[in-house]
Scaffold this active site. Structure first.
Site, PDB file in Angstrom:
ATOM      1  N   HIS A 236      -9.995   1.191   1.998  1.00 57.71           N
ATOM      2  CA  HIS A 236      -9.559   2.717   2.514  1.00 57.71           C
ATOM      3  C   HIS A 236     -10.802   3.486   2.803  1.00 57.71           C
ATOM      4  O   HIS A 236     -10.455   4.410   3.513  1.00 57.71           O
ATOM      5  CB  HIS A 236      -8.752   3.137   1.340  1.00 57.71           C
TER       6      HIS A 236
ATOM      7  N   CYS B   4       0.988  -1.269   0.047  1.00 59.64           N
ATOM      8  CA  CYS B   4      -0.021   0.029  -0.053  1.00 59.64           C
ATOM      9  C   CYS B   4       0.862   1.197   0.114  1.00 59.64           C
ATOM     10  O   CYS B   4       1.874   1.275   0.817  1.00 59.64           O
ATOM     11  CB  CYS B   4      -0.820  -0.156   1.487  1.00 59.64           C
TER      12      CYS B   4
ATOM     13  N   HIS C 125      -9.015  -4.042  -1.793  1.00 53.57           N
ATOM     14  CA  HIS C 125      -8.159  -3.137  -0.978  1.00 53.57           C
ATOM     15  C   HIS C 125      -8.423  -1.723  -0.961  1.00 53.57           C
ATOM     16  O   HIS C 125      -8.291  -0.925   0.103  1.00 53.57           O
ATOM     17  CB  HIS C 125      -6.711  -3.390  -1.703  1.00 53.57           C
ATOM     18  N   GLU C 126      -8.762  -1.112  -2.314  1.00 53.59           N
ATOM     19  CA  GLU C 126      -8.832   0.215  -2.396  1.00 53.59           C
ATOM     20  C   GLU C 126     -10.058   0.590  -1.671  1.00 53.59           C
ATOM     21  O   GLU C 126     -10.308   1.788  -0.974  1.00 53.59           O
ATOM     22  CB  GLU C 126      -8.970   0.668  -3.745  1.00 53.59           C
TER      23      GLU C 126
HETATM   24 NI    NI Z   1      -3.698   0.853   0.013  1.00 54.51          NI
END
Ligand code: NI
Length: 171
Positions: free
Chosen positions: A146, A100, A142-143
């Site tokens: 966030h 990341c 993953h995104e």
């Molecule tokens: Ni990330």
């Protein structure tokens, strides 16, 4: 256009739930996306979420073609995804290494759903509705994490599989 400063783990903005985008196709959103694309390319990332550049809104970008950080990964179409909703299409998860841009130099093994559907909007307000598998599905999960204030290290199940890239992947 400008390369934005990337916030790193520890910054409280990265732990906040991001706000929904209400207005599409505005000069502000186009400017932010341009900056995010430039920032992601400069850092050779596979994706970037708006909170990582200090904007706590539900907007992510991702896309991979011949990325140096993921040389063997399949292509992921370049996408701007706003107000996303992810639905797993199977309960099966698979483990793989992740990094990341907000946790520079580190890698960890994270379980992710193998197959997902994701829905949302592009920057013009057009609907996006796609199924994804493998690395594509991983990048989206993953995104979108966030936007919930979740960084991948908190999803690692075996902390022995977390460390500095240069120590783990010795040439
Ligand atoms: Ni990330």
């Amino acid at each position: 256009m400008a390369i934005r400063k990337l916030l790193r783990m520890g910054n409280p903005i990265l732990l906040k739930k991001a706000e929904k985008v209400e207005k599409f196709d505005t000069p502000e959103i186009h400017e932010l996306i341009k900056d995010m694309i430039e920032t992601m390319k400069d850092a050779e990332g596979a994706g970037l979420a708006a909170p990582q550049v200090g904007e706590s809104i539900q907007l992510v970008i991702f896309g991979v073609d011949k990325n140096e950080r993921y040389p063997e990964a399949e292509e992921v179409p370049f996408t701007v995804l706003i107000n996303p909703v992810i639905t797993p299409l199977t309960q099966d998860k698979e483990d793989d290494w992740e990094g990341c841009l907000s946790v520079p130099g580190m890698r960890g093994v994270v379980p992710r759903y193998k197959q997902i559907n994701y829905k949302g909007f592009d920057q013009y307000g057009n609907e996006i509705d796609r199924d994804a598998v493998g690395f594509h599905a991983r990048v989206v999960q993953h995104e979108c994490d966030h936007l919930l204030g979740i960084l991948y290290p908190t999803r690692i199940e075996n902390m022995k599989l977390f460390g500095y890239h240069d120590e783990i992947f010795v040439e």
